[in-house]
Design a protein around this motif. Structure first.
Motif: not given
Length: 117
Positions: A94-102
């Protein structure tokens, strides 16, 4: 002679009565390398012995000694419930980032709140 050993960065803290009293020395860059003593000076001397044993044990098992700061490579594996994994993955998408970055951002924000508040 253990007095010749140059100690890496270490931390000393007093132990509570419940912990047995005295002082604890630990080497944050070398997990599990700790010692204690009745006085700070004794804790440092015991720390010299503990660090020497740490170095010798690594040599005996054929592992290289990490330089200061290398003990933390920036990654680990963490098992979480499937539902949490799914929720995090959906939010990352939803936020347009990777799982790692989130997850890194959420952890950093949480640590920041604990330190700052």
């Amino acid at each position: 002679m253990t007095d010749a050993i140059v100690l890496p960065r270490f931390e000393i803290r007093p132990l509570t009565v419940e912990e047995g009293g005295g002082y604890l020395i630990e080497f944050p860059d070398y997990p599990g390398c700790i010692a204690d003593g009745e006085t700070p000076e004794e804790a440092v001397q015991e720390g010299r012995d503990a660090f020497a044993s740490y170095v010798n044990t690594l040599a005996e098992i054929g592992r290289t000694m990490p330089s200061s700061g290398e003990a933390f490579g920036g990654q680990w594996r963490q098992r979480v419930p499937k539902s949490l994994h799914a929720a995090l993955a959906r939010r990352a998408e939803h936020e347009g980032v990777s799982l790692n970055m989130l997850v890194t951002t959420l952890l950093a924000e949480g640590i920041g709140r604990r330190i700052g508040g």
